[in-house]
Scaffold this motif. Sequence first.
Motif: not given
Lengths: 381, 381
Positions: A286, A289, A305, A308
């Motif tokens: 996450g 990301t 996420l 995350g």
Amino acid sequence: MIINVLIMKYRLIFILSATLITGGLCTGQSDKPEIREDFIPSTLNQPGQEYPQVNSQGYARFRIVAPEAQSVVVSLGPGGTRGGTPLTKADDGSWTGTTAGPLEEGFHYYHLTVDGGVFNDPGTLNFYGSVRWESGIEIPAHDQDFYALKDVPHGRVQQILFPSASTTTSRKAFVYTPPDYDREKKKRYPVLYLQHGWGEDETAWTNQGRANLIMDNLIATGGAKPFIIVMTYGMTNEVKRGGLRNFDVTPFQTVLVNELIPYIDANFRTVADQPYRAMAGLSMGGMETKTITLARPDVFSHYALLSGGIYAPEDIKDKSKVRLIFLSCGSFENPGGITSAAAALKEAGINAVSYVSENTRHEFQTWRRSLYELAPLLFVK
Amino acid sequence: MIINVLIMKYRLIFILSATLITGGLCTGQSDKPEIREDFIPSTLNQPGQEYPQVNSQGYARFRIVAPEAQSVVVSLGPGGTRGGTPLTKADDGSWTGTTAGPLEEGFHYYHLTVDGGVFNDPGTLNFYGSVRWESGIEIPAHDQDFYALKDVPHGRVQQILFPSASTTTSRKAFVYTPPDYDREKKKRYPVLYLQHGWGEDETAWTNQGRANLIMDNLIATGGAKPFIIVMTYGMTNEVKRGGLRNFDVTPFQTVLVNELIPYIDANFRTVADQPYRAMAGLSMGGMETKTITLARPDVFSHYALLSGGIYAPEDIKDKSKVRLIFLSCGSFENPGGITSAAAALKEAGINAVSYVSENTRHEFQTWRRSLYELAPLLFVK
């Protein structure tokens, strides 16, 4: 009033959670529910292996043969992996033991400590986590149907080796193609790039996460649009636990954006365009990301996420480029942070959704459920 | 004269083999070659793991942490897995040891016995064999280039789930498609159905056998025609070692011929015709191959038994249906049986080829080399 109810609810969960963590320690023998003797082998056992077993309440029972050992302890106990389960030696040289309380629903990593050495349970399949192949156990869940192997059309999970000039090697990735991919020869598909967490690798989302089965089942009932999922190693394992702040995402961003995505777009029937590209990651995936989607808003339009972190409204420079932000976690994590972040994003005019998985923590049941909630929201606008 | 030389050669190999099996036991300390201290981690270690290690002579060195253990023995020793290697405890609580002699080239399964319990080496990746996920080690080989991961176009290994009415489930298979499969959208390919041995499953040929890399490398140099390889579980593991005579191949034949092959022909661009279908198997998979090819000569045209027995000329009812019979084994197995069987088949007018892998036994190096020798002979007539 509603806020008070929510506070009450989270207090209750906190108490529940604390009880689960401390297990039987605080409760008298008489308060403990009787353990139902309906134990069956875990579904993640190696073929023919009777142990470990699980019962209908979520207790796990272990049996290890090590006749000359002095001590055998299972790392798994109630409250995630926080409490261990020491095994007791029987006359036949085997060691057995049952967890002090029920475990949470879903998948758990664990290992054995035999005479001070860390080994896997020879009864179970192994799953890559904590930068090693660990033992795994599956606690039956009330909602396990959504990730069950069912008699529906199945997509494929393909291993590809893609050239990576920046790391001077061929790198592995797994690609899920939906069931109709090989029938609909002209159809092009959106793509979700889906990242594992710290200590895991590209095998995690299918092995532990059952991402392919979740998608097969969703697509079979029309619950999600068919799309491709690409899973590769996020290069996170060089980072020691706790040292995440010093992690440099740039080499992985280069592999993902400059090497993997062009390879996928060249070799699969994708819609090679920002509105049809999503990125999601769990835990440290996450973090990756978030960093990569914010650095390359021209590449991804849907961000997710899973346990995350969050996006703040001010993170988003050009709202018109973002089609969806999805934030999730388990109810035993920090659900308040997720829901309030999604509310703030919505307030700022961004299509944000939050999801809290009930009675789970920083484990794969949270992330299976998160994918199940996320997939129907992807590529629908 | 030639026969005498061959006999001499096999005598020499026998003596060599016997020496390897007995290892250092028969030879005085002074006769033993010095162990070169150029040990490096085995290529099959888990990420970041320093042990086990291998040196340029083929010795293996192990290190296991188990401070309170009384005894740690590695099942692997010179002469395949026949001799074990007991480890010795050091002051830091670790156990170390080096094999009594060099191991044969290639892949070996092994496990640990810790205080009487069987566990895997936490340093290595696991490989499914002996009806369990075992530790694996890779001894560098003089010819390892043919199965190395190289900078050539790579095919894909795809996991499929195919419906099986006869076993009332979805069954797993792995499908290798050659590098040009996704570029040459109109091209159709022959198919090799490739079976693992007893105690193994559909993961063996790619994980242990490196079948995909062998094919990628062969195709890159024009050494073999591109074809599809399909690998599924041969349902052999219900059979106890030694109880092979009672094995009923019929349920697997039904899955393979009535369910898997139609699925593959419907979902991949195959040439769905007998001349373009081969079956090969190693060890017990060879037994399956022999039985099924003889029962269904209308389905397969190319047959290969790798350390898996022989065909006699009288087994073949209609010679016109057989395009190739390939028989192979390691030189430490029964090479005479293989070569004389191939000679008898040729004598009877059947296109038969034998191959003996030098200085290997009933292990994957024999089968990697066998695939490398077999692939160029498939679908060329």
